[in-house]
Structures are given as structure tokens and as C-alpha cells.
Scaffold this active site. Structure first.
Site, PDB file in Angstrom:
ATOM      1  N   SER A  74       0.814  -1.221   0.000  1.00  0.00           N
ATOM      2  CA  SER A  74       0.000   0.000   0.000  1.00  0.00           C
ATOM      3  C   SER A  74       0.848   1.272   0.000  1.00  0.00           C
ATOM      4  O   SER A  74       0.340   2.342  -0.326  1.00  0.00           O
ATOM      5  CB  SER A  74      -0.944   0.015   1.208  1.00  0.00           C
ATOM      6  OG  SER A  74      -0.223   0.116   2.415  1.00  0.00           O
ATOM      7  N   LYS A  78       0.643   4.402   6.968  1.00  0.00           N
ATOM      8  CA  LYS A  78       0.172   5.181   5.814  1.00  0.00           C
ATOM      9  C   LYS A  78       0.786   6.569   5.898  1.00  0.00           C
ATOM     10  O   LYS A  78       1.486   6.908   6.856  1.00  0.00           O
ATOM     11  CB  LYS A  78      -1.361   5.303   5.806  1.00  0.00           C
ATOM     12  CG  LYS A  78      -2.129   3.995   5.914  1.00  0.00           C
ATOM     13  CD  LYS A  78      -2.055   3.157   4.667  1.00  0.00           C
ATOM     14  CE  LYS A  78      -2.830   1.860   4.831  1.00  0.00           C
ATOM     15  NZ  LYS A  78      -2.659   0.938   3.690  1.00  0.00           N
TER      16      LYS A  78
END
Length: 449
Positions: free
Chosen positions: A98, A215
Site C-alpha cells: 500500500s 500510511k
């Protein structure tokens, strides 16, 4: 007198360790721990109690006991490493793509808890060197003791653009047979009964025992975020496109595949790439801005077009998978918002229309009862209201691999109390698509993030 000789003086040793301990107590902010000074005093000065009861004191010429020496070394290592993990640094592994091409799958990181301040353990009864699961399965902690959330002073606060490690917000409820799946998303798309019957039973985890995600923070408390055709706007201004941010593109060729060595040199994760002879080309190729220009220059590439989701979302997305999971919000992963990020002390006007945005925050993260009557009245803790004051800050996180990242677009806000720390250094990295020794990314070893 040398420093070594000076340290052998018991009063000097006591003063040194007492000072360090006092500074730690001041930082911790719990004055009951000052009682520990008595233990330090006795250990160095009066020596009435043998605090290290497992440690054998040898007489001159006595043969050493190897087993006891190992026990002493192991206990020392457990105590020191646990202390470091709680207050300073914690090891973390990048489990998915990701964050490609910024943080790679297989990167092993040290996460700094000092960056934003370490959290005082809420679930202190935990097996050392584990987070929430034992190596053989089963929970590695006990909820017999549960402390309130508290964060110590750190060097700063979460800012836009920071890589952030945090507890997965939806990780409070986990499917036993599929712990990596999002229970809430599966319940919305396939049904709660189906999820539990096929992958249950479910187990509930405390906030500090949720799985860790990493993230990039794209919006902080008080910001208004909007995504237009894949571009992020904060407070109406286009956000900086960081070097590692990539989107996916449809790459059409003249019928020939792109040389795999060229793709490897670009740093493309070939494990996620597939070629379609019918196109012909690659329906989904993740590229940064720099990679995009290089791919366009390949002689067998005919065209390159960015994949942009408009409403209704493309399969497998739907309004049931895009936050806030309401058909009234015609949002996709590439066209999202506008969305205001709640901040501590801010008051929001509540309506039935915007309640889906903030209901989980009010109910689950800030521990209030929330009910909407058949007449449309909103009740918080049993009292009718048309507004709410937030008790903590929130953040919006996105993966740099924008089309292959389950992030805030799919599960909403990240509360401040879920923040763990900031990646500091990559100490090891391995490519799972290659064999040893080519799988070791030597250029990423001990790389500061």
C-alpha cells in the site's frame, strides 16, 4: 581518577541511576513511581534486599553456573527491550504494497515513539516481544488490567506528509479464521451472519492491541479534504505530490510485452503486474510521475491512460466499501469529499444527512451512546441534541500506492489515541519476489525514512 573508577563508587552509581529514574518519573507524570527511588537506594547503598534474586554472586575462584548466567542475560534483555519498545522504539514490518514506491513490502522498520510521544500501556499484561498474537496462535495479552489512554510528551505532532504507524481503526473486532480481513466491510458487503458463520467466531481487542498499519497522513484535524480525479486538495489547495506517490495506469503496447528487466529497474512491483493479450498491454500498472515518463518513452508503448474511478465506483468498490458507506454520498476512491476532519474541542452541527460521517467517532472512539429515533431525533447518551463537541483530534491517512491501499477512504478517520509513532529507519529489507541473496535490498539497509 578514571570514569570507570568513579562509577565503582556506590554513591556515584546511586546518584547516576537515581537522576535517570527521576527524569523518567517526571516524564511519566505519575508520582507514585517515586517509591522506586527506595529500591534504587537499597540496591546501591544499603543492600538489605537482593532485588536480582535470580543472579548468583560468585566467590573468588568459584566455577560459574552457565544456566544461571543465561537466565540473568535473558531477564536483562527482556526488561531492557520491553522498556525500549514501550517508550522509545518498536520494530515493524511492512506487510503489503500500500505504500509502494515509498515504503516497500518486506521493509523492516524501527518506529520512533518519541516523535509524537509514547502511549502509556493500556493493556500492560502482555507476553514480551509480542503485540497481540502468540507465535503459535492465540492472544498474547490479558485484559485483566485496563488503563485509561494517556500519551507522554513527544518531539512533535502528526503533520501532513508524515508517514505514520497507527492502530487499525476497524481492528477492534477480528474474525478468528480471517484476522487480516476487515470484519466491518465483510459484514456490509456479505452480511454479518455470513462473516461470522464462515470466518468466526469474532474476538474483540483493546484499542492498543489492534493491528498496526502504516500510511501517509494527508489531512490533519481541522482540514477539509477533497479528492478530484485522484488529486488531493486540502482546504481548497492542491496538495504536494510526494515522490513516492503512485497511481495506476492502463498501458497499451503494440502487442509486445515490456522487457521485465526495464520494469525491474524502474522499481515496479512485478508481483502485482499482469499482461492482457486482448488489450494488448497492462490494464493496471502502478507508476509514479517519474516512472510514467519513462514508460511513455518505451518504443513498444502505444498509449498510457490513468485509471480514474467516477461514480458509481468500479468493481469491487461500491458505496458499501467507500466511507461513509451511504448511497447519499456519491464518492469514489478518486473523487471523494469534501470532508471536514474533526478536531478536539470543535463543535459540529449534526443532521441525519451528515451523521454517517461522525457516528463511529461519537459512539466507538469517544464512547457515547448514539440513537436516532423514528422521528429523526438524535440522542447522545439519552439526551436529544443537534450538535457534538469532539474530545480528540482525528487524521486522514492514505497509502502512497493510491489504487492498492485500504486506507481512510475505506474506513474513515484515524483517532489521535490510535497513533503509535513515526517510521525512523529501515534496518533490513527483503524482496519476496526474488530468491536469496538477490532478495536482499542492500541499498535500503539502515536507510533513514
Amino acid at each position: 581518577m578514571s570514569l570507570k573508577e568513579l562509577y565503582h563508587n556506590r554513591w556515584v552509581r546511586f546518584g547516576f541511576w537515581a537522576l535517570l529514574y527521576l527524569l523518567w518519573v517526571i516524564w511519566l507524570g505519575n508520582w507514585w513511581w517515586l517509591l522506586g527511588l527506595a529500591v534504587i537506594f537499597d540496591h546501591h547503598i544499603t543492600r538489605k534486599v537482593k532485588w536480582m534474586f535470580w543472579k548468583k554472586e560468585y566467590k573468588e575462584g568459584e566455577k560459574r553456573n552457565v544456566v544461571l548466567d543465561w537466565v540473568d542475560a535473558i531477564i536483562f534483555a527482556v526488561v531492557v527491550v520491553t522498556f525500549i519498545n514501550i517508550f522509545f522504539f518498536q520494530a515493524f514490518k511492512i506487510p503489503s504494497s500500500s505504500m509502494e514506491s515509498s515504503l516497500l513490502t518486506g521493509d523492516h522498520l524501527f518506529v520512533s515513539k518519541l516523535a509524537y510521544g509514547p502511549r502509556v500501556p493500556q493493556t500492560p499484561l502482555t507476553v514480551p516481544f509480542t503485540h497481540n498474537v502468540l507465535p503459535g496462535g492465540g492472544e498474547s495479552y490479558s485484559t485483566l488490567i485496563q488503563n485509561k489512554y494517556r500519551r507522554l510528551k513527544g518531539f512533535g505532532h502528526v503533520e501532513r506528509g508524515d508517514y505514520v504507524v497507527f492502530g487499525f481503526p476497524n481492528g477492534d473486532t477480528v474474525l478468528t479464521k480471517a484476522p487480516a480481513e476487515d470484519f466491518y466491510m465483510m459484514s456490509r458487503t456479505a452480511g454479518r451472519d455470513y462473516a461470522i458463520d464462515n470466518f468466526g467466531p469474532v474476538k474483540v481487542r483493546p484499542m492498543d492491541k489492534k493491528d498496526h498499519y502504516v500510511k501517509r497522513c494527508v489531512a490533519v484535524a481541522g482540514d477539509t479534504l477533497r479528492i478530484i480525479d485522484g488529486r488531493v486538495y486540502i482546504n481548497g489547495e492542491p496538495q504536494t505530490v510526494w515522490d513516492g506517490v503512485q497511481s495506476s495506469y492502463t498501458v497499451m503496447t503494440n502487442g509486445q510485452r515490456i522487457n521485465s528487466k526495464n520494469l525491474d529497474r524502474l522499481g515496479i512491483n512485478v508481483g502485482e503486474l499482469w499482461y492482457s493479450p486482448e488489450l494488448p498491454g497492462y490494464p493496471v500498472m502502478p507508476l509514479t510521475a517519474e516512472m510514467l515518463e519513462t514508460v511513455k518513452s518505451f518504443p513498444n508503448v502505444v498509449s498510457v491512460e490513468e485509471n480514474i474511478d467516477t461514480y458509481p465506483p468500479d468493481y469491487p468498490d461500491s458505496y458499501l466499501t467507500i466511507f461513509p458507506f451511504s448511497e447519499n454520498f456519491r464518492w469514489t476512491r478518486d473523487n471523494f469529499g469534501p470532508l471536514w476532519i474533526p478536531s478536539k474541542g470543535a463543535v459540529v452541527k449534526l443532521t441525519e444527512e451528515n451523521l454517517p460521517l461522525y457516528s463511529r467517532l461519537i459512539r466507538d472512539y469517544e464512547h457515547n451512546s448514539l440513537e436516532v429515533t423514528p422521528e429523526g431525533k438524535i440522542l447522545i447518551n439519552g439526551e436529544e441534541t443537534d450538535s457534538y463537541t469532539f474530545a480528540q483530534d482525528y487524521y486522514f491517512m492514505m497509502g502512497d500506492n493510491r489504487h492498492n491501499s485500504l486506507d481512510s477512504r475505506y474506513w474513515g478517520f484515524v483517532p489521535e489515541d490510535h497513533i503509535v509513532g513515526k517510521p525512523a529507519v529501515i534496518w533490513f529489507s527483503v524482496d519476496r519476489n526474488k530468491q536469496f541473496p538477490k532478495n536482499i535490498r542492500w541499498g535500503r539497509l539502515f536507510k533513514f525514512v
